[in-house]
Motif scaffolding. Structure first.
Motif, PDB file in Angstrom:
ATOM      1  N   LEU A 150       0.815  -1.217   0.000  1.00  7.81           N
ATOM      2  CA  LEU A 150       0.000   0.000   0.000  1.00  7.81           C
ATOM      3  C   LEU A 150       0.847   1.265   0.000  1.00  7.81           C
ATOM      4  CD1 LEU A 150      -2.701  -1.064   2.623  1.00  7.81           C
ATOM      5  CD2 LEU A 150      -2.803  -1.267   0.133  1.00  7.81           C
ATOM      6  N   THR A 151       0.313   2.302  -0.647  1.00  6.54           N
ATOM      7  CA  THR A 151       0.973   3.611  -0.680  1.00  6.54           C
ATOM      8  C   THR A 151      -0.069   4.690  -0.422  1.00  6.54           C
ATOM      9  OG1 THR A 151       2.555   2.803  -2.323  1.00  6.54           O
ATOM     10  CG2 THR A 151       2.399   5.192  -2.026  1.00  6.54           C
ATOM     11  N   PRO A 152      -0.183   5.177   0.819  1.00  4.89           N
ATOM     12  CA  PRO A 152      -1.136   6.269   1.077  1.00  4.89           C
ATOM     13  C   PRO A 152      -0.629   7.563   0.448  1.00  4.89           C
ATOM     14  CG  PRO A 152       0.162   5.801   3.035  1.00  4.89           C
ATOM     15  CD  PRO A 152       0.531   4.753   2.028  1.00  4.89           C
ATOM     16  N   LEU A 153      -1.520   8.284  -0.191  1.00  6.20           N
ATOM     17  CA  LEU A 153      -1.153   9.535  -0.857  1.00  6.20           C
ATOM     18  C   LEU A 153      -1.935  10.685  -0.233  1.00  6.20           C
ATOM     19  CD1 LEU A 153      -1.113   8.328  -4.582  1.00  6.20           C
ATOM     20  CD2 LEU A 153       0.853   8.728  -3.094  1.00  6.20           C
ATOM     21  N   SER A 168      -9.843   1.779 -11.006  1.00  5.07           N
ATOM     22  CA  SER A 168      -9.219   1.523  -9.704  1.00  5.07           C
ATOM     23  C   SER A 168     -10.236   1.676  -8.582  1.00  5.07           C
ATOM     24  CB  SER A 168      -8.041   2.465  -9.474  1.00  5.07           C
ATOM     25  OG  SER A 168      -8.464   3.821  -9.464  1.00  5.07           O
ATOM     26  N   LEU A 169     -10.054   0.838  -7.568  1.00  5.27           N
ATOM     27  CA  LEU A 169     -10.851   0.885  -6.348  1.00  5.27           C
ATOM     28  C   LEU A 169     -10.012   1.605  -5.298  1.00  5.27           C
ATOM     29  CD1 LEU A 169     -13.645  -0.235  -5.514  1.00  5.27           C
ATOM     30  CD2 LEU A 169     -12.462  -2.261  -4.653  1.00  5.27           C
ATOM     31  N   ASN A 170     -10.607   2.587  -4.636  1.00  5.54           N
ATOM     32  CA  ASN A 170      -9.830   3.448  -3.750  1.00  5.54           C
ATOM     33  C   ASN A 170     -10.577   3.716  -2.451  1.00  5.54           C
ATOM     34  OD1 ASN A 170      -7.737   4.582  -5.931  1.00  5.54           O
ATOM     35  ND2 ASN A 170      -9.784   4.625  -6.831  1.00  5.54           N
ATOM     36  N   LEU A 171      -9.805   4.039  -1.432  1.00  5.91           N
ATOM     37  CA  LEU A 171     -10.364   4.501  -0.172  1.00  5.91           C
ATOM     38  C   LEU A 171     -10.053   5.984  -0.006  1.00  5.91           C
ATOM     39  CD1 LEU A 171      -9.392   1.555   2.183  1.00  5.91           C
ATOM     40  CD2 LEU A 171     -11.716   2.335   1.748  1.00  5.91           C
ATOM     41  N   ALA A 172     -11.097   6.793   0.180  1.00  5.11           N
ATOM     42  CA  ALA A 172     -10.919   8.199   0.547  1.00  5.11           C
ATOM     43  C   ALA A 172     -10.894   8.246   2.071  1.00  5.11           C
ATOM     44  CB  ALA A 172     -12.072   9.039  -0.006  1.00  5.11           C
ATOM     45  N   VAL A 173      -9.759   8.623   2.627  1.00  2.14           N
ATOM     46  CA  VAL A 173      -9.556   8.571   4.075  1.00  2.14           C
ATOM     47  C   VAL A 173      -9.441   9.986   4.631  1.00  2.14           C
ATOM     48  CG1 VAL A 173      -8.147   7.629   5.933  1.00  2.14           C
ATOM     49  CG2 VAL A 173      -8.316   6.392   3.759  1.00  2.14           C
ATOM     50  N   VAL A 174     -10.207  10.286   5.655  1.00  2.00           N
ATOM     51  CA  VAL A 174     -10.128  11.573   6.345  1.00  2.00           C
ATOM     52  C   VAL A 174      -9.496  11.322   7.710  1.00  2.00           C
ATOM     53  CG1 VAL A 174     -11.391  13.557   7.231  1.00  2.00           C
ATOM     54  CG2 VAL A 174     -12.167  12.415   5.129  1.00  2.00           C
ATOM     55  N   VAL A 175      -8.327  11.928   7.924  1.00  4.49           N
ATOM     56  CA  VAL A 175      -7.616  11.765   9.193  1.00  4.49           C
ATOM     57  C   VAL A 175      -7.527  13.113   9.903  1.00  4.49           C
ATOM     58  CG1 VAL A 175      -6.283   9.810   8.333  1.00  4.49           C
ATOM     59  CG2 VAL A 175      -5.356  12.115   8.120  1.00  4.49           C
ATOM     60  N   LYS A 176      -7.276  13.059  11.209  1.00  2.00           N
ATOM     61  CA  LYS A 176      -7.189  14.290  11.996  1.00  2.00           C
ATOM     62  C   LYS A 176      -5.907  14.275  12.822  1.00  2.00           C
ATOM     63  CE  LYS A 176     -10.041  14.937  15.462  1.00  2.00           C
ATOM     64  NZ  LYS A 176     -11.299  15.235  16.214  1.00  2.00           N
ATOM     65  N   ALA A 186      -6.572  11.830   2.453  1.00  2.00           N
ATOM     66  CA  ALA A 186      -5.596  10.962   1.780  1.00  2.00           C
ATOM     67  C   ALA A 186      -6.341   9.911   0.971  1.00  2.00           C
ATOM     68  CB  ALA A 186      -4.671  10.297   2.786  1.00  2.00           C
ATOM     69  N   ARG A 187      -5.636   9.412  -0.031  1.00  2.38           N
ATOM     70  CA  ARG A 187      -6.210   8.351  -0.870  1.00  2.38           C
ATOM     71  C   ARG A 187      -5.344   7.109  -0.746  1.00  2.38           C
ATOM     72  NH1 ARG A 187      -3.715   6.428  -6.167  1.00  2.38           N
ATOM     73  NH2 ARG A 187      -5.331   5.138  -7.091  1.00  2.38           N
ATOM     74  N   VAL A 188      -6.005   5.966  -0.593  1.00  2.00           N
ATOM     75  CA  VAL A 188      -5.315   4.677  -0.543  1.00  2.00           C
ATOM     76  C   VAL A 188      -5.901   3.804  -1.652  1.00  2.00           C
ATOM     77  CG1 VAL A 188      -4.779   2.623   0.807  1.00  2.00           C
ATOM     78  CG2 VAL A 188      -4.935   4.853   1.941  1.00  2.00           C
TER      79      VAL A 188
END
Length: 717
Positions: A150-153, A168-176, A186-188
């Motif tokens: 994995l490469t988080p962007l 592509s299948l992706n995860l939209a990640v919201v971090v704090k 970030a996108r994974v």
């Protein structure tokens, strides 16, 4: 019953009311595919397969057809299709017709198919429903096998929005950030090099003391529940799955390309990342802020967004077909050896045969041979023809076209062997075969390095025809053997697609194929052929003339009849001619698997036209055209559908069948299909389809099952 109408006024067949929209008709075809997934008569794993095919079909539809229409809208083009719609109106109609189908597919999978899978010991679990032991295993698996890939962007002022691959299948990640409370995005990417569905080990699949057939979870859920390993020290606020589809249609300026091979290689590099995004699939839980950011960054509008409640990308359900559960699949089928070829395939009898009896050429010399796949074996007939030609010392030359083939095909290795054996071998490899360009480039390079003469077709035209020419020295004479078929020279699809082909040594066909190959490989522009109908040269005119001949017979009080089987019927000129034939009293039965723009059952226009579509375990791919001709039937087979692209922008070949027994066989095939009441759908005048069902006390007639049984019976005689 044929109806003959006296038309009181001239009808303008160019009016939009007489045509269905091509794109909407294709969606109706895919609805029929979806129905196989919903039909409880279909075995469970086959239903998963059809759900996967429906999704795969949609991917290609968006990558090509929707992408083209969106380009037309962007260019502010307003040219209307034969059915009267502008590009913008087509897009709106597509969205309106498609959304309910997608919702139905996913709801049915989640509410019906998943529970039914569970009753058969196939458990696709949600991560949150796993046991502590199962979860521990998945966490260890994540650390060892998934995390390193994995490469988080990050996306912020110093990290631009990442370029994302097509499909592509992706995860939209919201971090704090815990110190500042600042939210970051970030996108994974979910890696497609790893299995989509992760099985648990057997010891963790036992439920109520019984071992399940399969238990596992989707890889994106494993990633989503272990995101803290990717963002250590950050708080995971939320994550949302999304998938994007790009324009993947290649644009190659062939006339300006010095090297077509190089030009297509360069375009292929753009396909995965360069095309504009045409569809965004998201889950309903995605908040408006994330949704709007994705829409803005991908230059989309709201109508391009499809909300999917449940598992995204059901195309991956195809992997469940690998489970060793034959009771949940269609009965296995292996194509039988055609009866006339059986004697030299039976090893225990070969020793008693003369050299002449052992080769396929002696069989073809006796009379033409029809092969019907997948009911009859491709490898034991067409592939055997090419293999024997490659190693026969009397064969001087082999010429063939390759539109699509497969990596484990004996055909490519046989062509290489033929060149190494000193034979003249010429192969036309169609580099522009959509989504097979990379494979074809690989085979072209491999063939060329071995000494095969490789050509890449004609500028501005795809070479779609399926032909082989073998030149053989026999005593003092040269004899030419040919194969002309409806399907690709691909042993894998030959087990799944229905196709017919003719093996012959008729002199007129050999001479025609010689002229056609000279047209393909040299500067010849042959304008007349003895028997062949060739696009873009004479096929359109000849087909129209054949229809018009039936019109004349009908007008003269004789029987007029046309039975035609094809993949698609789109061409307005041919449709108008069929309308004229219907008006004249010609009985027209059309078997059109996919797109059909002709409107049947219209008063005073198409009352004598009946259209069916057959969707079953095999993909109907053969093209067969039967013209009654006042009792002197003419039947043609070949590679062309009745579409403008096949008639005007591709090299296609259709041949007449002249052997009386083969004529009857082909007519029988058509009649069996017309009588189908299991997999046949009848087209209505409003463009919808109604699936045929047996009447009370009427037996079920599946044309594909009947043809399997008939082929097996004939083979065993």
């Amino acid at each position: 019953m044929t109806k003959t109408k006296k038309v009181s006024k001239a009808i303008n067949f160019s009016e939009s009311q007489y045509y269905f929209n091509r794109e909407l008709s294709w969606l109706e075809f895919n609805r029929r595919v979806l129905h196989e997934s919903l039909d409880i008569r279909t075995p469970l794993l086959e239903r998963l397969k059809f759900a996967a095919i429906f999704s795969s079909n949609l991917d290609e539809f968006f990558m090509v057809r929707v992408a083209i229409i969106k380009e037309q809208v962007a260019a502010e083009l307003s040219r209307r299709t034969p059915d009267g719609l502008t590009p913008q109106e087509q897009l709106e109609a597509i969205y309106q017709q498609l959304r309910p189908m997608v919702i139905e597919q996913h709801r049915y999978f989640e509410k019906v198919l998943c529970p039914e899978m569970a009753t058969h010991g196939i458990h696709l679990l949600n991560y949150i429903d796993t046991t502590p032991e199962q979860r521990s295993y998945l966490q260890q698996l994540f650390k060892k096998q998934i995390f390193p890939v994995l490469t988080p962007l990050a996306v912020d002022p110093s990290h631009p929005f990442p370029l994302m691959a097509n499909l592509s299948l992706n995860l939209a990640v919201v971090v704090k950030a815990p110190d500042t409370g600042e939210e970051k995005f970030a996108r994974v990417k979910v890696p497609n090099i790893l299995p989509r569905f992760i099985p648990l080990p057997q010891e963790l699949q036992i439920q109520n003391g019984k071992l399940n057939h399969w238990t596992g979870v989707s890889i994106e859920q494993v990633i989503a529940h272990n995101l803290d390993a990717l963002f250590p020290g950050m708080i995971i606020n939320e994550y949302h799955l999304f998938r994007l589809t790009r324009d993947a249609d290649l644009e190659v300026a062939e006339q300006e390309a010095d090297d077509l091979l190089l030009a297509i290689q360069q375009e292929l590099r753009k396909r995965h990342f360069g095309g504009s995004v045409v569809r965004l699939e998201i889950q309903p839980s995605m908040p408006k802020s994330v949704r709007q950011m994705l829409i803005a960054e991908m230059a989309l509008i709201e109508s391009d967004v499809y909300e999917i409640d449940g598992l995204l990308n059901l195309k991956d359900l195809m992997s469940f077909m690998a489970l060793p559960l034959p009771e949940l699949k269609d009965p296995g089928w292996t194509g039988v050896i055609p009866p006339r070829l059986q004697h030299f395939h039976q090893k225990n009898k070969v020793a008693n045969l003369s050299d002449e009896e052992k080769d396929i050429f002696s069989v073809i010399q006796q009379k033409d041979l029809l092969v019907h796949h997948p009911y009859e074996s491709f490898s034991a007939s067409v592939e055997q023809f090419i293999v024997q030609a490659a190693h026969d010392p009397h064969v001087l030359a082999i010429k063939m076209t390759l539109y699509r083939t497969s990596g484990d095909s004996e055909i490519v290795s046989s062509l290489i062997a033929a060149a190494e054996n000193g034979k003249q071998v010429a192969v036309l490899v169609e580099l522009k075969a959509r989504f097979d360009e990379e494979n074809n480039i690989t085979w072209a390079n491999k063939l060329e390095k071995s000494g095969v003469h490789v050509v890449y077709g004609l500028a501005g035209l795809k070479t779609h025809t399926k032909i082989v020419l073998v030149v053989r020295q026999e005593g003092d004479e040269i004899r030419r053997y040919v194969h002309v078929g409806t399907g690709n020279y691909n042993p894998k699809t030959a087990k799944l697609y229905t196709d017919v082909g003719l093996l012959s040594c008729r002199e007129d066909l050999g001479a025609d194929l010689t002229d056609l190959f000279n047209y393909l490989t040299g500067y010849s522009y042959q304008e007349s052929y003895r028997k062949l109908l060739v696009s873009p040269i004479n096929m359109r005119d000849r087909i129209i003339a054949l229809i018009q001949r039936e019109i004349e017979h009908s007008k003269n009080g004789k029987k007029g009849q046309i039975i035609a089987k094809m993949n698609s019927l789109v061409d307005p000129q041919i449709i108008a001619t069929l309308y004229a034939a219907s008006q004249a009293g010609v009985q027209i039965d059309l078997i059109v698997r996919g797109v059909c723009c002709l409107r049947p059952g219209v008063a005073e226009v198409s009352e004598n036209i009946r259209i069916i579509s057959i969707i079953g375990r095999f993909l109907e791919h053969s093209r067969i055209f039967h013209f009654y001709n006042d009792g002197q039937s003419e039947v043609y087979i070949g590679s062309a559908d009745w579409m403008p692209r096949n008639l005007d922008r591709r090299v296609e070949a259709v041949i007449p069948v002249e052997d009386a027994e083969i004529l009857q066989n082909l007519h029988n095939i058509l009649e069996i299909m017309l009588a189908d009441n299991r997999q046949a759908w009848e087209m209505q005048s409003d463009g919808s389809y109604i699936q045929r069902r047996p009447d009370q006390n009427e037996p079920e007639r599946s044309s594909q099952n009947i043809l399997m049984a008939m082929t097996q019976q004939l083979s065993s005689k």
